[in-house]
Scaffold this motif. Structure first.
Motif, PDB file in Angstrom:
ATOM      1  N   PRO A 272      -7.312   0.646  -4.416  1.00 45.56           N
ATOM      2  CA  PRO A 272      -6.056   0.166  -3.383  1.00 45.56           C
ATOM      3  C   PRO A 272      -6.879  -1.120  -2.614  1.00 45.56           C
ATOM      4  O   PRO A 272      -6.005  -1.968  -2.179  1.00 45.56           O
ATOM      5  CB  PRO A 272      -5.931   1.394  -2.266  1.00 45.56           C
ATOM      6  N   TYR A 273      -8.213  -0.974  -2.433  1.00 42.72           N
ATOM      7  CA  TYR A 273      -8.823  -2.036  -1.510  1.00 42.72           C
ATOM      8  C   TYR A 273      -8.748  -3.226  -2.526  1.00 42.72           C
ATOM      9  O   TYR A 273      -8.568  -4.617  -2.006  1.00 42.72           O
ATOM     10  CB  TYR A 273     -10.242  -1.659  -1.432  1.00 42.72           C
ATOM     11  N   LYS A 276      -5.183  -4.796  -2.552  1.00 48.12           N
ATOM     12  CA  LYS A 276      -4.736  -5.264  -1.506  1.00 48.12           C
ATOM     13  C   LYS A 276      -5.482  -6.780  -1.301  1.00 48.12           C
ATOM     14  O   LYS A 276      -4.696  -7.591  -0.865  1.00 48.12           O
ATOM     15  CB  LYS A 276      -5.200  -4.299  -0.271  1.00 48.12           C
ATOM     16  N   ALA A 277      -6.473  -7.023  -1.704  1.00 49.16           N
ATOM     17  CA  ALA A 277      -7.340  -8.078  -1.966  1.00 49.16           C
ATOM     18  C   ALA A 277      -6.781  -9.005  -2.580  1.00 49.16           C
ATOM     19  O   ALA A 277      -6.483 -10.347  -2.334  1.00 49.16           O
ATOM     20  CB  ALA A 277      -8.871  -7.903  -2.118  1.00 49.16           C
ATOM     21  N   GLU A 279      -3.371  -8.859  -3.255  1.00 44.96           N
ATOM     22  CA  GLU A 279      -2.280  -9.396  -2.819  1.00 44.96           C
ATOM     23  C   GLU A 279      -2.275 -10.168  -1.847  1.00 44.96           C
ATOM     24  O   GLU A 279      -1.600 -11.367  -1.689  1.00 44.96           O
ATOM     25  CB  GLU A 279      -1.568  -7.913  -2.231  1.00 44.96           C
ATOM     26  N   GLU A 280      -3.519 -10.120  -1.094  1.00 47.90           N
ATOM     27  CA  GLU A 280      -3.878 -10.995   0.147  1.00 47.90           C
ATOM     28  C   GLU A 280      -3.800 -12.566  -0.373  1.00 47.90           C
ATOM     29  O   GLU A 280      -3.521 -13.684   0.309  1.00 47.90           O
ATOM     30  CB  GLU A 280      -4.691 -10.600   1.062  1.00 47.90           C
TER      31      GLU A 280
END
Length: 575
Positions: A272-273, A276-277, A279-280
């Motif tokens: 997930p980390y 998310k990175a 996605e950002e």
């Protein structure tokens, strides 16, 4: 302890100053220093003059050709005891011959400070080598040999250079295959006591998964239960991993390879980390329901999550890289797999750079080193699974053949015989792999790899044992000789051997920079040949030069031993 720079780098520094004095007002020059192939020209050659001439002709300089530049460069060399002779040849090649005194002094440093004095300085302090990486529930087969021995050698060379190395075993211990394996074991009530039982269960479960849709659906639900850490599934999965791990560790022990296991399951919480990175950074895009990263230069995208939300190898690898860079602070991450995975690594490295985890240049950096296939004597690929060659069986055969050879020599018995057979047999298997350019295929041939002649581990072992025998038969203490005698190199074969010995530093540098253990193998084979030429031409024990030549033998022994150990081999002091 102060380390000695490589001979090549010392020459480079001298000529950097000379180039600056000669043409510094027009160009900046990085010396091109290479060892001479033909000793009649010298020991090293500097090949910059032609390139400098092409850059400055037409400028207001006094030089009319590359030769005049090279001659002026020699006039501007700072005072040094490094060179015995310098000259210009051909179109402007600068040749240098090292002084015998310099060679002797560098070898004396090794004798008093140890081979660590020759360890190169590298620009990193923390590295991670990802190698071997088998799948849980499957036995180690011949296909794992190359990754295991190449990765171990790369790690050893980095450690010799005082780099802290994380030796990572990225085992396949997660995913759909465990759903089918667990469900099959639960349904059949099978007892799994060893890796053989586990592999049999895996084959049976795999066949059911392909042919039985009802079982396939149940297996897919089993994966979900495992990922939720349901007690029954998690406990059984853990026990299966332990069975595989015990089998792997036995084989790694035989190969003298150490690894720290962090499998796919370890990185699952970090996915997930990583996502998310990504996605950002705006890198994830929808494509037919899947989430992907489109990369320049590729017709296909890097799939991060499938249409059903399932993760891929790329997802786990991205999460692992994120963890290795951000948590473990690795500066150099090296992946050792077959060349067939090159595109996968190129793509996910590019994605990591787009995400800002890796810079375009410099450190931290990730690098894939691929290797070719192991071929049988028929020239066809040796298969590891389904009727193929298990690594443990291959090692058994190597030990058995070496055992027979040593018994015929009549000098070994008992535990010494067993240890020697393992060192010789396993060493022969490792060296036969490592001596080849890792990117090419090679043919596995026991008769060739156990041959006493040619570029084999057995030949190197005999050369090392011969060095030890000469020292042993002298009846003298090397430590005492070091205190009262001086090493000198006067005879041409003394000089050839001594020159090669002090080139160990740059050999290790080249092996690491190219990630090619075969470079070190070539060095050791040449060293063995040069030592043979030395001892057949220069009497050691009982000669007027006995003390000095024993010191030269000791320097050869120390460097030969270190080189063999960097390849993961255990040399024998007698054969």
């Amino acid at each position: 302890m102060a380390r000695c720079p490589s001979v090549r780098s010392e020459i480079s520094q001298i000529f950097q100053a000379a180039f600056r004095s000669t043409v510094g007002e027009w160009v900046s020059v990085e010396p091109i220093v290479t060892a001479c192939n033909n000793p009649k020209f010298g020991d090293y050659q500097i090949n910059n003059a032609m390139g400098i001439w092409s850059r400055i002709k037409g400028m207001q300089s006094t030089y009319g050709n590359p030769v005049s530049i090279a001659q002026d460069v020699l006039r501007n060399i700072p005072r040094t005891s490094l060179f015995e002779k310098t000259s210009v040849a051909g179109a402007g090649y600068i040749n240098v011959t090292l002084s015998a005194r310099f060679i002797a002094e560098r070898l004396t440093t090794v004798l008093h400070q140890g081979v660590d004095a020759l360890a190169p300085e590298l620009p990193v302090k923390h590295a991670l080598v990802d190698f071997s990486s088998p799948n849980i529930a499957k036995e180690l087969h011949v296909g794992h040999l190359r990754s295991t021995v190449i990765g171990d050698s790369v790690a050893r060379m980095l450690e010799f250079c005082n780099v802290s190395v994380m030796r990572r075993n990225h085992v396949g211990d997660w995913g759909t295959q465990f759903g089918m394996l667990l469900e099959h074991i639960f349904e059949t009530g099978a007892e799994v006591e060893g890796i053989g039982d586990l592999q049999k269960m895996y084959v049976e479960a795999s066949e059911r998964f392909k042919s039985d849709e009802q079982f396939k659906a149940k297996a897919q639900q089993g994966v979900v239960k495992l990922q939720r850490s349901e007690a029954e599934y998690h406990a059984k999965w853990k026990s299966l991993c332990d069975v595989s791990r015990r089998a792997y560790e036995r084989t790694y022990g035989r190969l003298n390879v150490s690894l720290e296991e962090k499998g796919e399951s370890f990185y699952h919480p970090y996915i997930p980390y990583a996502i998310k990175a990504l996605e950002e950074k705006g890198l994830l895009q929808e494509s037919d329901g899947a989430r992907v990263i489109f990369l320049e230069g590729y017709d296909i995208p890097l799939i991060v999550t499938k249409t059903d939300g399932a993760i891929t190898y790329a997802t786990t690898d991205l999460a692992a890289l994120w963890y290795r860079v951000h948590v473990e602070k690795a500066e150099w991450i090296i992946y050792v797999t077959d060349v067939g995975q090159k595109q996968h690594f190129d793509m996910f490295f590019q994605a990591a750079k787009l995400a800002g985890w890796l810079p375009e240049h410099g450190f931290p950096k990730a690098q894939h080193i691929g290797f070719g296939m192991v071929l049988g004597e028929d020239g066809k690929r040796i298969r590891g699974r389904k009727g193929g060659v298990l690594l443990a069986n291959l090692l058994d055969d190597a030990k058995s053949r070496s055992h027979k050879e040593l018994i015929e020599r009549g000098e070994w018995s008992g535990q010494d015989l067993e240890a020697a057979a393992e060192a010789l047999g396993y060493g022969a298997v490792k060296y036969a792999d490592l001596k080849n350019n890792r990117e090419t295929n090679y043919r596995f041939d026991f008769d060739q790899m156990l041959d006493i002649k040619g570029n084999t581990a057995v030949y190197l072992f005999y050369a090392y044992a011969r060095v030890c025998s000469i020292i042993r038969k002298s009846g003298r203490s090397i430590d005492e000789i070091k205190q009262i005698c001086e090493l000198v190199v006067e005879h041409p074969h003394e000089r050839s051997l001594g020159l090669h010995l002090i080139q160990f530093t740059e050999t290790v540098e080249d092996s690491i920079s190219r990630l090619l253990p075969s470079t070190l193998c070539d060095y050791l084979y040449t060293l063995s040949e040069l030592f043979t030429q030395f001892y057949t031409s220069c009497k050691v024990n009982g000669s007027l030069q006995e003390a000095s030549r024993l010191l030269l033998c000791e320097a050869a022994r120390l460097i030969m031993k270190q080189g063999l150990e960097l390849l993961g081999l255990t040399p024998l002091e007698r054969l």
